[in-house]
Design a protein around this motif. Structure first.
Motif, PDB file in Angstrom:
ATOM      1  N   ARG A  69     -18.226  54.166  35.627  1.00 38.36           N
ATOM      2  CA  ARG A  69     -19.212  53.571  34.495  1.00 38.36           C
ATOM      3  C   ARG A  69     -17.420  53.285  33.643  1.00 38.36           C
ATOM      4  O   ARG A  69     -17.554  52.604  32.847  1.00 38.36           O
ATOM      5  CB  ARG A  69     -19.773  53.459  34.023  1.00 38.36           C
ATOM      6  CG  ARG A  69     -21.380  53.478  34.862  1.00 38.36           C
ATOM      7  CD  ARG A  69     -22.703  53.406  33.886  1.00 38.36           C
ATOM      8  NE  ARG A  69     -22.524  51.873  33.124  1.00 38.36           N
ATOM      9  CZ  ARG A  69     -22.630  50.940  33.035  1.00 38.36           C
ATOM     10  NH1 ARG A  69     -23.215  50.280  34.026  1.00 38.36           N
ATOM     11  NH2 ARG A  69     -22.822  50.059  32.146  1.00 38.36           N
ATOM     12  N   ILE A  74     -23.808  54.277  27.762  1.00 41.28           N
ATOM     13  CA  ILE A  74     -24.719  53.386  28.666  1.00 41.28           C
ATOM     14  C   ILE A  74     -25.783  54.141  27.629  1.00 41.28           C
ATOM     15  O   ILE A  74     -25.651  54.917  26.519  1.00 41.28           O
ATOM     16  CB  ILE A  74     -25.619  53.891  29.766  1.00 41.28           C
ATOM     17  CG1 ILE A  74     -25.693  55.699  29.525  1.00 41.28           C
ATOM     18  CG2 ILE A  74     -24.677  53.397  30.491  1.00 41.28           C
ATOM     19  CD1 ILE A  74     -26.483  55.771  31.661  1.00 41.28           C
ATOM     20  N   LYS A 101     -39.075  49.735  30.702  1.00 43.03           N
ATOM     21  CA  LYS A 101     -38.351  49.143  32.063  1.00 43.03           C
ATOM     22  C   LYS A 101     -37.424  50.564  33.099  1.00 43.03           C
ATOM     23  O   LYS A 101     -36.775  51.112  32.131  1.00 43.03           O
ATOM     24  CB  LYS A 101     -37.954  47.894  32.444  1.00 43.03           C
ATOM     25  CG  LYS A 101     -38.761  46.728  31.733  1.00 43.03           C
ATOM     26  CD  LYS A 101     -38.073  45.105  32.426  1.00 43.03           C
ATOM     27  CE  LYS A 101     -39.751  43.889  31.494  1.00 43.03           C
ATOM     28  NZ  LYS A 101     -38.878  42.880  32.089  1.00 43.03           N
ATOM     29  N   LYS A 102     -37.048  50.129  34.116  1.00 43.80           N
ATOM     30  CA  LYS A 102     -36.226  51.451  34.485  1.00 43.80           C
ATOM     31  C   LYS A 102     -34.832  50.914  34.023  1.00 43.80           C
ATOM     32  O   LYS A 102     -34.242  51.563  34.303  1.00 43.80           O
ATOM     33  CB  LYS A 102     -36.472  51.333  36.171  1.00 43.80           C
ATOM     34  CG  LYS A 102     -38.121  52.205  36.312  1.00 43.80           C
ATOM     35  CD  LYS A 102     -37.850  52.203  38.429  1.00 43.80           C
ATOM     36  CE  LYS A 102     -38.868  52.877  38.609  1.00 43.80           C
ATOM     37  NZ  LYS A 102     -40.336  52.255  38.363  1.00 43.80           N
ATOM     38  N   GLU A 103     -34.525  49.490  34.073  1.00 40.74           N
ATOM     39  CA  GLU A 103     -33.314  49.075  33.961  1.00 40.74           C
ATOM     40  C   GLU A 103     -33.053  49.581  32.376  1.00 40.74           C
ATOM     41  O   GLU A 103     -31.360  49.139  31.994  1.00 40.74           O
ATOM     42  CB  GLU A 103     -33.083  47.553  34.404  1.00 40.74           C
ATOM     43  CG  GLU A 103     -34.385  47.021  34.132  1.00 40.74           C
ATOM     44  CD  GLU A 103     -35.257  46.254  34.895  1.00 40.74           C
ATOM     45  OE1 GLU A 103     -36.363  45.273  34.942  1.00 40.74           O
ATOM     46  OE2 GLU A 103     -35.657  47.432  35.482  1.00 40.74           O
ATOM     47  N   ASP A 104     -33.676  49.838  31.375  1.00 35.80           N
ATOM     48  CA  ASP A 104     -33.600  49.787  29.947  1.00 35.80           C
ATOM     49  C   ASP A 104     -32.494  51.387  30.372  1.00 35.80           C
ATOM     50  O   ASP A 104     -32.607  51.723  28.934  1.00 35.80           O
ATOM     51  CB  ASP A 104     -35.063  49.932  29.318  1.00 35.80           C
ATOM     52  CG  ASP A 104     -35.869  48.791  29.233  1.00 35.80           C
ATOM     53  OD1 ASP A 104     -34.849  47.464  28.768  1.00 35.80           O
ATOM     54  OD2 ASP A 104     -36.705  48.589  29.265  1.00 35.80           O
ATOM     55  N   ILE A 106     -31.604  53.360  32.841  1.00 32.12           N
ATOM     56  CA  ILE A 106     -31.187  53.398  34.424  1.00 32.12           C
ATOM     57  C   ILE A 106     -29.698  52.296  34.456  1.00 32.12           C
ATOM     58  O   ILE A 106     -30.473  50.851  34.841  1.00 32.12           O
ATOM     59  CB  ILE A 106     -32.120  53.898  35.528  1.00 32.12           C
ATOM     60  CG1 ILE A 106     -32.679  55.224  35.438  1.00 32.12           C
ATOM     61  CG2 ILE A 106     -31.233  53.932  36.849  1.00 32.12           C
ATOM     62  CD1 ILE A 106     -34.273  54.255  36.335  1.00 32.12           C
ATOM     63  N   TYR A 107     -28.624  52.282  34.648  1.00 36.09           N
ATOM     64  CA  TYR A 107     -27.320  52.022  34.972  1.00 36.09           C
ATOM     65  C   TYR A 107     -26.946  52.205  35.966  1.00 36.09           C
ATOM     66  O   TYR A 107     -26.424  53.420  36.484  1.00 36.09           O
ATOM     67  CB  TYR A 107     -26.486  52.214  33.726  1.00 36.09           C
ATOM     68  CG  TYR A 107     -27.010  51.414  32.390  1.00 36.09           C
ATOM     69  CD1 TYR A 107     -27.141  49.990  31.834  1.00 36.09           C
ATOM     70  CD2 TYR A 107     -28.183  52.084  31.948  1.00 36.09           C
ATOM     71  CE1 TYR A 107     -27.627  49.646  31.210  1.00 36.09           C
ATOM     72  CE2 TYR A 107     -28.744  51.295  30.805  1.00 36.09           C
ATOM     73  CZ  TYR A 107     -28.677  50.518  30.211  1.00 36.09           C
ATOM     74  OH  TYR A 107     -28.989  49.831  29.178  1.00 36.09           O
ATOM     75  N   GLU A 108     -26.132  51.221  36.597  1.00 35.72           N
ATOM     76  CA  GLU A 108     -25.190  51.551  38.063  1.00 35.72           C
ATOM     77  C   GLU A 108     -23.758  51.810  38.025  1.00 35.72           C
ATOM     78  O   GLU A 108     -23.340  51.076  37.089  1.00 35.72           O
ATOM     79  CB  GLU A 108     -25.978  50.465  38.883  1.00 35.72           C
ATOM     80  CG  GLU A 108     -26.920  50.391  39.993  1.00 35.72           C
ATOM     81  CD  GLU A 108     -26.877  50.035  41.378  1.00 35.72           C
ATOM     82  OE1 GLU A 108     -25.852  49.572  41.939  1.00 35.72           O
ATOM     83  OE2 GLU A 108     -28.158  48.799  41.044  1.00 35.72           O
ATOM     84  N   TYR A 114     -27.017  55.525  40.679  1.00 34.47           N
ATOM     85  CA  TYR A 114     -27.280  55.971  39.393  1.00 34.47           C
ATOM     86  C   TYR A 114     -26.602  56.842  38.257  1.00 34.47           C
ATOM     87  O   TYR A 114     -26.561  57.640  38.509  1.00 34.47           O
ATOM     88  CB  TYR A 114     -29.489  55.610  39.807  1.00 34.47           C
ATOM     89  CG  TYR A 114     -29.834  54.895  40.511  1.00 34.47           C
ATOM     90  CD1 TYR A 114     -28.954  53.257  40.265  1.00 34.47           C
ATOM     91  CD2 TYR A 114     -29.779  54.834  42.163  1.00 34.47           C
ATOM     92  CE1 TYR A 114     -30.305  52.423  41.540  1.00 34.47           C
ATOM     93  CE2 TYR A 114     -30.078  54.113  43.087  1.00 34.47           C
ATOM     94  CZ  TYR A 114     -29.857  53.098  42.973  1.00 34.47           C
ATOM     95  OH  TYR A 114     -30.546  51.770  43.578  1.00 34.47           O
ATOM     96  N   VAL A 144     -39.220  57.409  39.398  1.00 32.85           N
ATOM     97  CA  VAL A 144     -38.224  56.958  39.150  1.00 32.85           C
ATOM     98  C   VAL A 144     -37.544  57.358  40.562  1.00 32.85           C
ATOM     99  O   VAL A 144     -37.021  56.338  41.362  1.00 32.85           O
ATOM    100  CB  VAL A 144     -36.778  57.134  38.546  1.00 32.85           C
ATOM    101  CG1 VAL A 144     -35.694  57.259  38.512  1.00 32.85           C
ATOM    102  CG2 VAL A 144     -37.239  56.745  37.171  1.00 32.85           C
ATOM    103  N   LEU A 148     -36.802  54.752  43.756  1.00 32.96           N
ATOM    104  CA  LEU A 148     -35.283  54.680  44.183  1.00 32.96           C
ATOM    105  C   LEU A 148     -34.406  54.715  45.249  1.00 32.96           C
ATOM    106  O   LEU A 148     -33.671  54.592  45.640  1.00 32.96           O
ATOM    107  CB  LEU A 148     -33.935  54.606  42.996  1.00 32.96           C
ATOM    108  CG  LEU A 148     -34.526  54.294  41.542  1.00 32.96           C
ATOM    109  CD1 LEU A 148     -33.628  54.748  40.643  1.00 32.96           C
ATOM    110  CD2 LEU A 148     -34.304  52.362  41.350  1.00 32.96           C
TER     111      LEU A 148
END
Length: 313
Positions: A69, A74, A101-104, A106-108, A114, A144, A148
C-alpha cells in the motif's frame, strides 16, 4: 471448553469456494529476517497469477502489509474494535448491531490484494497474541473469506514466537501449511529450529505441517549448503531461495514489492516461481528439530565460513 472452541474454529475455516479449497498459509521466522517482505512479494506474485489474495498481518507493529500500500499503514482490527466499544459490548453485539463493516478493517492494496492488520493491545496491557485470536475469530464470524471469494490467505506471523495467539495458525491446524523464512545467520537458523520444535508438537495434535524452508539470503554471505544441511537434519525441504537483490530495497523505499516496482527483473521472476511452488505444494512434513549439540555444530560451520570469507576479501 477451550479445546472445544479451537475445534469449532478449525472446522469453520475449512471452506469450499466455487469448487476450490481455500488455501491458508502461515509464515514464521526470526524478526528482521525479511519475512514480511517475502509475504508481500508472494502475495503480489499470486495476485498477478490471477489469485484473489488476502494478507493478514499478525504483528502488533502493524506494518506487515505496508509494501502493498505504498508504505501507508492501515487501522488495526483491535484499534477499530476498541473504537466500536468492544470492551463493553463484545464482538457478538458489534456484529449483530452492524457496528462494524468489512471496509473498516479490510483495505485493498496492490493489484486488488486485501490487507488486514491484527494489531495489539494498548502498550503495557494484555498479551499481544490476543490480536491474532480476535482477528481470526472476527473474520470467521463476518464470513470475510467467503464474501470476498478469496483463493489464498497469507498469515504474516510475528517473529519466532510460537506461543499464545501467535501459535494459533499452527496450533489448531488453521493454516494448511507453515513456511519458515530464514537466512544463513546462526540466530535465524536457531529461531527456525525453535519454530519447528513448536510445529512438531502441534502436528501430533492435528496442527499444521511444515511446508518447507524459504532461504532468504541476507548480507554478503550465501551459505546455501549450510542451510541445506540444516534442512536435511530438520526433515524439511527448501521450497525456494531468494537472493540478495538491491531491487528489493529500492522497492521498499517506495513502499512497494519488487514485483510492482520492477516486474521484469530476475528477482521478481524468482518470487513468481516461488509463489507458484508454494501454491501447488500440497505436502508437508513433521519436522525433527535439532538437538542443542546439532544446532551448535551448524553454528560452528557458519563461523568457519565467515572466517574464510574474511580471508578472501
Amino acid at each position: 471448553m477451550y479445546y472445544i472452541v479451537l475445534l469449532i474454529l478449525r472446522e469453520s475455516f475449512i471452506f469450499m469456494l466455487n469448487g476450490d479449497i481455500l488455501k491458508q498459509i502461515a509464515f514464521y521466522g526470526k524478526g528482521g529476517i525479511g519475512k514480511s517482505t517475502t509475504v508481500c512479494n508472494l502475495a503480489a506474485a499470486l495476485s498477478k497469477s490471477g489469485k484473489k489474495v488476502i494478507v493478514v498481518g499478525c504483528d502488533p507493529k502493524h506494518d506487515c502489509t505496508s509494501n502493498l500500500r505504498s508504505g501507508e499503514d492501515i487501522p488495526t482490527v483491535l484499534d477499530v474494535l476498541r473504537e466500536k466499544g468492544i470492551d463493553k459490548l463484545g464482538i457478538e453485539t458489534i456484529i449483530r448491531e452492524n457496528l462494524l463493516k468489512k471496509e473498516d478493517i479490510i483495505y485493498e492494496g496492490f493489484n486488488g490484494i486485501y490487507c488486514v492488520e491484527a494489531g495489539g493491545p494498548k502498550p503495557g496491557y494484555g498479551c499481544a497474541g490476543r490480536g491474532v485470536i480476535v482477528v481470526i475469530d472476527l473474520l470467521k464470524k463476518m464470513n470475510v473469506f467467503e464474501d470476498l471469494d478469496v483463493d489464498v490467505v497469507l498469515y504474516d506471523v510475528l517473529g519466532d514466537v510460537v506461543c499464545g495467539g501467535f501459535a494459533m495458525p499452527l496450533r489448531m491446524g488453521l493454516a494448511d501449511q507453515i513456511y519458515v523464512v530464514t537466512s544463513s545467520d546462526y540466530m535465524a537458523l536457531y529461531a527456525a529450529n525453535n519454530i519447528c520444535s513448536g510445529i512438531s508438537q502441534f502436528v501430533k495434535r492435528g496442527g499444521s505441517t511444515l511446508g518447507g524452508i524459504i532461504y532468504n539470503v541476507r548480507g554478503s554471505m550465501d551459505a546455501f549448503d549450510i542451510v541445506s544441511e540444516f534442512a536435511n537434519q530438520l526433515n524439511a525441504n527448501i521450497i525456494g531461495k531468494v537472493p540478495n537483490s538491491p531491487i528489493i530495497n529500492e522497492a521498499e523505499i517506495d513502499g512497494q514489492t519488487a514485483i510492482e516496482y520492477a516486474p521484469e527483473e530476475e528477482i521478481s521472476k524468482i518470487y513468481m516461481e516461488l509463489a507458484e511452488s508454494i501454491y501447488q505444494n500440497n505436502t508437508g512434513t513433521m519436522p525433527n528439530p535439532l538437538e542443542n549439540a546439532q544446532i551448535m555444530q551448524i553454528g560452528k560451520m557458519i563461523k568457519e565460513r565467515i572466517k574464510k570469507q574474511k580471508i578472501t576479501e
